[in-house]
Design a protein around this motif. Sequence first.
Motif, PDB file in Angstrom:
ATOM      1  N   LEU A  59       0.866  -1.178   0.000  1.00 14.17           N
ATOM      2  CA  LEU A  59       0.000   0.000   0.000  1.00 14.17           C
ATOM      3  C   LEU A  59       0.901   1.227   0.000  1.00 14.17           C
ATOM      4  N   PHE A  60       0.680   2.123  -0.942  1.00 17.77           N
ATOM      5  CA  PHE A  60       1.565   3.275  -1.152  1.00 17.77           C
ATOM      6  C   PHE A  60       0.746   4.553  -1.053  1.00 17.77           C
ATOM      7  N   LEU A  61       1.103   5.413  -0.088  1.00 18.05           N
ATOM      8  CA  LEU A  61       0.432   6.699   0.107  1.00 18.05           C
ATOM      9  C   LEU A  61       1.380   7.836  -0.227  1.00 18.05           C
ATOM     10  N   ASN A 115       1.089  -6.210   3.011  1.00 18.31           N
ATOM     11  CA  ASN A 115       2.250  -6.817   3.658  1.00 18.31           C
ATOM     12  C   ASN A 115       3.308  -5.774   3.969  1.00 18.31           C
ATOM     13  N   LEU A 116       3.228  -4.617   3.308  1.00 15.97           N
ATOM     14  CA  LEU A 116       4.183  -3.535   3.490  1.00 15.97           C
ATOM     15  C   LEU A 116       3.495  -2.233   3.103  1.00 15.97           C
ATOM     16  N   GLN A 170      -8.199   1.855   3.358  1.00 16.14           N
ATOM     17  CA  GLN A 170      -7.434   1.008   2.445  1.00 16.14           C
ATOM     18  C   GLN A 170      -6.542   0.022   3.202  1.00 16.14           C
ATOM     19  N   VAL A 171      -6.021   0.435   4.349  1.00 18.21           N
ATOM     20  CA  VAL A 171      -5.222  -0.469   5.175  1.00 18.21           C
ATOM     21  C   VAL A 171      -6.102  -1.636   5.610  1.00 18.21           C
ATOM     22  N   ASP A 172      -7.299  -1.336   6.081  1.00 22.54           N
ATOM     23  CA  ASP A 172      -8.214  -2.379   6.560  1.00 22.54           C
ATOM     24  C   ASP A 172      -8.717  -3.269   5.424  1.00 22.54           C
ATOM     25  N   GLU A 173      -8.978  -2.699   4.282  1.00 22.32           N
ATOM     26  CA  GLU A 173      -9.532  -3.450   3.148  1.00 22.32           C
ATOM     27  C   GLU A 173      -8.470  -4.261   2.401  1.00 22.32           C
ATOM     28  N   ILE A 187       3.404  -4.515  10.399  1.00 23.36           N
ATOM     29  CA  ILE A 187       3.545  -4.261   8.965  1.00 23.36           C
ATOM     30  C   ILE A 187       4.774  -3.375   8.758  1.00 23.36           C
ATOM     31  N   PRO A 188       5.742  -3.822   7.974  1.00 25.00           N
ATOM     32  CA  PRO A 188       6.903  -2.971   7.704  1.00 25.00           C
ATOM     33  C   PRO A 188       6.480  -1.688   6.986  1.00 25.00           C
ATOM     34  N   ILE A 189       7.110  -0.581   7.373  1.00 23.22           N
ATOM     35  CA  ILE A 189       6.797   0.715   6.778  1.00 23.22           C
ATOM     36  C   ILE A 189       8.074   1.349   6.247  1.00 23.22           C
ATOM     37  N   VAL A 190       8.003   1.760   4.985  1.00 19.34           N
ATOM     38  CA  VAL A 190       9.101   2.475   4.336  1.00 19.34           C
ATOM     39  C   VAL A 190       8.639   3.912   4.141  1.00 19.34           C
TER      40      VAL A 190
END
Length: 127
Positions: free
Chosen positions: A6-8, A48-49, A41-44, A77-80
């Motif tokens: 997921l990219f914000l 994995n990242l 979107q995180v919930d839906e 959840i790994p976060i970059v």
Amino acid sequence: MNKKILFLDDDPIALYSFGAILKDAGYEVRCVESTELFSSQVDEFLPNLIILDIRLGNTDGRKICNELKLNMATRNIPIVMLTALSHEEISEMECEADAIIGKSLESANLLLTVGVLLKNQVFSEYI
């Protein structure tokens, strides 16, 4: 099954560019341009990242990162974090991100970081 990212980012060019790089590498990517839509979107999507820009129009990505790391459902959840900020500006606020990388179109850094974090996540699922 492909790993989901997921990219914000509030920059549509960055979303398109980095999203395409990640999709070409075989990841399932969902791009979100709005912080208001991000939580749902995180919930839906159940990523994995997560990749977050630090500078978002109406908020700071580091705050979102820290909130995710405090939440029991999302803390593993790994976060970059992506940024165009200087090292000095980055250090002005505590951030629980697993990685912070420069926001350039150098795809090798992004793909290497994502690959390492997802591999570590796979191992941690069995510990």
